[in-house]
Design a protein around this motif. Structure first.
Motif, PDB file in Angstrom:
ATOM      1  N   UNK A   1     -10.854  -8.966 -21.705  1.00 44.45           N
ATOM      2  CA  UNK A   1     -11.514 -10.046 -21.320  1.00 44.45           C
ATOM      3  C   UNK A   1     -11.002 -11.262 -21.846  1.00 44.45           C
ATOM      4  N   UNK A   2     -10.275 -12.095 -22.011  1.00 41.02           N
ATOM      5  CA  UNK A   2      -9.507 -13.616 -21.657  1.00 41.02           C
ATOM      6  C   UNK A   2      -9.385 -12.987 -20.149  1.00 41.02           C
ATOM      7  N   UNK A   3      -8.890 -11.930 -19.129  1.00 44.01           N
ATOM      8  CA  UNK A   3      -8.494 -11.780 -17.726  1.00 44.01           C
ATOM      9  C   UNK A   3      -9.720 -11.997 -17.267  1.00 44.01           C
ATOM     10  N   UNK A   4     -11.263 -11.505 -17.306  1.00 43.23           N
ATOM     11  CA  UNK A   4     -12.800 -11.738 -17.237  1.00 43.23           C
ATOM     12  C   UNK A   4     -13.344 -13.381 -17.327  1.00 43.23           C
ATOM     13  N   UNK A   5     -12.517 -13.246 -18.799  1.00 43.12           N
ATOM     14  CA  UNK A   5     -13.278 -15.229 -18.645  1.00 43.12           C
ATOM     15  C   UNK A   5     -14.268 -14.470 -19.733  1.00 43.12           C
ATOM     16  N   UNK A   6     -14.459 -13.464 -20.686  1.00 37.32           N
ATOM     17  CA  UNK A   6     -15.206 -12.739 -21.341  1.00 37.32           C
ATOM     18  C   UNK A   6     -16.378 -13.051 -20.900  1.00 37.32           C
ATOM     19  N   UNK A   7     -16.263 -12.299 -19.907  1.00 34.21           N
ATOM     20  CA  UNK A   7     -18.130 -12.484 -18.759  1.00 34.21           C
ATOM     21  C   UNK A   7     -17.996 -11.363 -17.871  1.00 34.21           C
ATOM     22  N   UNK A   8     -18.892 -10.499 -18.050  1.00 40.49           N
ATOM     23  CA  UNK A   8     -18.956  -9.552 -17.708  1.00 40.49           C
ATOM     24  C   UNK A   8     -17.978  -8.511 -16.855  1.00 40.49           C
ATOM     25  N   UNK A   9     -17.042  -7.949 -18.199  1.00 40.41           N
ATOM     26  CA  UNK A   9     -15.882  -7.168 -18.268  1.00 40.41           C
ATOM     27  C   UNK A   9     -16.078  -5.421 -18.164  1.00 40.41           C
ATOM     28  N   UNK A  10     -15.875  -5.158 -17.401  1.00 43.31           N
ATOM     29  CA  UNK A  10     -15.879  -3.731 -17.958  1.00 43.31           C
ATOM     30  C   UNK A  10     -14.591  -2.915 -18.925  1.00 43.31           C
TER      31      UNK A  10
ATOM     32  N   UNK B   1     -29.986   6.797 -30.575  1.00 38.89           N
ATOM     33  CA  UNK B   1     -29.672   7.686 -32.158  1.00 38.89           C
ATOM     34  C   UNK B   1     -28.469   6.997 -32.777  1.00 38.89           C
ATOM     35  N   UNK B   2     -28.041   5.693 -32.222  1.00 39.61           N
ATOM     36  CA  UNK B   2     -27.041   5.283 -33.148  1.00 39.61           C
ATOM     37  C   UNK B   2     -26.614   5.938 -33.655  1.00 39.61           C
ATOM     38  N   UNK B   3     -25.672   6.730 -33.147  1.00 42.75           N
ATOM     39  CA  UNK B   3     -24.264   7.590 -33.711  1.00 42.75           C
ATOM     40  C   UNK B   3     -23.354   6.946 -34.824  1.00 42.75           C
ATOM     41  N   UNK B   4     -23.110   7.497 -35.737  1.00 46.75           N
ATOM     42  CA  UNK B   4     -22.060   7.297 -36.309  1.00 46.75           C
ATOM     43  C   UNK B   4     -20.737   7.448 -36.438  1.00 46.75           C
ATOM     44  N   UNK B   5     -20.582   8.641 -34.992  1.00 45.77           N
ATOM     45  CA  UNK B   5     -19.313   9.164 -34.479  1.00 45.77           C
ATOM     46  C   UNK B   5     -18.888   8.577 -33.179  1.00 45.77           C
ATOM     47  N   UNK B   6     -17.595   7.821 -33.097  1.00 49.87           N
ATOM     48  CA  UNK B   6     -17.430   7.337 -32.093  1.00 49.87           C
ATOM     49  C   UNK B   6     -17.760   7.669 -30.878  1.00 49.87           C
ATOM     50  N   UNK B   7     -18.488   7.410 -29.747  1.00 45.80           N
ATOM     51  CA  UNK B   7     -19.015   7.954 -28.239  1.00 45.80           C
ATOM     52  C   UNK B   7     -17.909   7.011 -27.089  1.00 45.80           C
ATOM     53  N   UNK B   8     -17.847   7.524 -26.608  1.00 47.82           N
ATOM     54  CA  UNK B   8     -16.906   6.953 -24.998  1.00 47.82           C
ATOM     55  C   UNK B   8     -18.244   6.658 -24.560  1.00 47.82           C
ATOM     56  N   UNK B   9     -17.971   5.127 -23.879  1.00 44.98           N
ATOM     57  CA  UNK B   9     -19.225   4.629 -23.048  1.00 44.98           C
ATOM     58  C   UNK B   9     -18.306   3.567 -22.028  1.00 44.98           C
ATOM     59  N   UNK B  10     -18.562   3.875 -20.544  1.00 43.17           N
ATOM     60  CA  UNK B  10     -18.425   3.025 -19.853  1.00 43.17           C
ATOM     61  C   UNK B  10     -19.548   1.505 -19.956  1.00 43.17           C
ATOM     62  N   UNK B  11     -19.291   0.147 -20.249  1.00 47.89           N
ATOM     63  CA  UNK B  11     -19.989  -0.899 -20.532  1.00 47.89           C
ATOM     64  C   UNK B  11     -19.415  -1.841 -19.991  1.00 47.89           C
ATOM     65  N   UNK B  12     -20.390  -3.132 -20.194  1.00 49.34           N
ATOM     66  CA  UNK B  12     -20.349  -4.274 -19.933  1.00 49.34           C
ATOM     67  C   UNK B  12     -20.040  -5.310 -20.556  1.00 49.34           C
ATOM     68  N   UNK B  13     -18.886  -5.590 -21.200  1.00 53.21           N
ATOM     69  CA  UNK B  13     -19.164  -6.957 -22.301  1.00 53.21           C
ATOM     70  C   UNK B  13     -19.320  -8.164 -21.662  1.00 53.21           C
ATOM     71  N   UNK B  14     -19.725  -9.373 -22.812  1.00 53.05           N
ATOM     72  CA  UNK B  14     -19.545 -10.523 -22.474  1.00 53.05           C
ATOM     73  C   UNK B  14     -19.627 -11.469 -23.889  1.00 53.05           C
TER      74      UNK B  14
END
Length: 323
Positions: A279-288, A220-233
C-alpha cells in the motif's frame, strides 16, 4: 555598481528559476511517457519470501519494482508497466555463491519460443492442452475448471506476438508479453522461462482469478475467507461503519466492477506487514492485491468486510524460488 550587481544577481536568479522549471517539466514529461497512470507500483523488501505486483485494469499482474523492469521502444506509452527503468540486467549471487536468475535474458532472441507458447495456450481446444502451456499446471487445473464453469470461453483467433519485456525477480526467469488477436483486444500477461528453455503462461493473473465472482461476493457476504484479486485504495468517503480500534480501512473494488466494499485489517498484526508495504509503495491508491476477504456479521448486517489474509503481492503467486 550596486545596481549593476543587483541586476546581475537578479538575472542569475531568473536563469536558475527558469532552468529549474524546465528540469521539473522535462522530468514530468519523461515520467508521463513511461508510466501508465492507472498502474499501481508495489514491491517487497529484499528479504521477503514472495515478490509480486500487478496492473489495475486491462493488464494482468506485473512482477518487480520500478527499478527492475526493462523498457522497449516498441511498447505503446500507455502500456509500459513501470518507471525508473534500469537499462541492464545482471545476475545476483545467492548465499552459496551460485548465480541466480533474475529475468529472461536476451528476451528478443527467444521471441519464436515465446510466440509458440502463447499461441499454443490460446489455440488449445481442451483443458489439458492449455495446461501444457500454463505455470503450475497441477495446482491450477482445479482453478481452471472452476473458472471455465463460471465463465464460458470465447475462442480467440491468434494473430501474432506483440511487445515483450524482461521482468526481474530473484530466482525466476519472468517476462511480460502481449498477445495480439484478430477478433479481440490484445492481452498482456506474465510468462516464465523454465530451466529447459520452454515458456509458460501465468493464467491466474491474466484472468484475475478469484474463488467466486465479485458480484457474488458482495451479494452473499461469505463469512469464510475467500480469495479475490482486487484493487485497494485509501477510502475517499467515510465508511458506513468505523473499523475496530487499531485497524486500517481500505476501499476495495474489482478490476471488472466498480462496486465498492470497505474492508479493514489489524495494522499491528505482523502478517499484514507485506500488505502495508504494498500500500505504501502504491501510495494507497489503486494498488492491486490478492486478498482473502470475509464478512464478520451475518449477510445483510451492514458490517464492513475483514481482510483475513494477504496471499503475497499484486496478482502473481510465487512458490519458493527456482534456480
Amino acid at each position: 555598481m550596486i545596481n549593476a550587481i543587483a541586476t546581475i544577481l537578479g538575472c542569475m536568479a531568473l536563469v536558475v528559476m527558469i532552468a529549474t522549471v524546465v528540469r521539473v517539466v522535462m522530468i514530468k514529461l519523461w515520467e508521463s511517457a513511461r508510466v501508465n497512470p492507472e498502474y499501481a507500483q508495489s514491491m517487497y523488501e529484499k528479504d521477503q519470501g514472495q515478490h509480486w505486483s500487478g496492473d489495475t485494469k486491462e493488464h494482468p499482474a506485473l512482477l518487480g519494482s520500478p527499478s527492475e523492469v526493462h523498457p522497449s521502444t516498441d511498447v505503446p506509452n500507455r502500456e509500459i508497466p513501470a518507471s525508473g527503468v534500469s537499462q541492464s540486467s545482471s545476475l545476483k549471487l545467492m548465499a552459496v555463491g551460485t548465480p541466480s536468475p533474475t529475468a529472461i535474458e536476451d528476451i528478443e532472441s527467444k521471441r519464436p519460443k515465446i510466440e509458440h507458447a502463447l499461441r499454443g495456450f490460446y489455440e488449445a481446444t481442451s483443458l489439458d492442452q492449455r495446461l501444457a502451456f500454463a505455470r503450475d499446471p497441477q495446482r491450477v487445473r482445479a482453478l481452471m475448471e472452476n473458472y471455465d464453469r463460471r465463465h464460458p470461453q470465447v475462442p480467440l483467433e491468434w494473430k501474432n506476438l506483440g511487445w515483450i519485456l524482461p521482468v526481474e525477480e530473484e530466482g525466476y526467469r519472468f517476462g511480460y508479453a502481449q498477445a495480439v488477436f484478430t477478433n479481440a483486444e490484445p492481452v498482456s500477461l506474465i510468462i516464465e522461462e523454465l530451466v529447459d528453455g520452454t515458456f509458460r503462461v501465468d493464467w491466474e493473473s491474466s484472468v484475475r482469478y478469484g474463488e467466486i465472482d465479485w458480484e457474488e461476493f458482495i451479494k452473499t457476504q461469505p463469512s469464510a475467507p475467500t480469495l479475490l484479486r482486487v484493487i485497494a485504495s485509501r477510502p475517499q468517503n467515510i465508511p458506513p461503519e468505523a473499523p475496530p480500534m487499531g485497524s486500517d480501512m481500505l476501499e476495495i473494488t474489482h478490476p471488472d466492477d466498480n462496486d465498492v466494499v470497505y474492508a479493514y485489517f489489524d495494522r499491528k498484526d505482523p502478517k499484514f506487514q507485506p500488505l502495508l508495504q504494498q500500500l505504501q509503495s502504491g501510495n494507497w491508491k489503486d494498488v492491486p492485491l490478492t486478498l482473502r476477504l470475509c464478512f464478520p456479521g451475518p449477510p445483510g448486517s451492514g458490517k464492513n468486510a475483514r481482510i483475513a489474509d494477504v496471499e503475497g503481492k499484486g496478482w502473481l503467486i510465487l512458490h519458493g524460488t527456482r534456480s
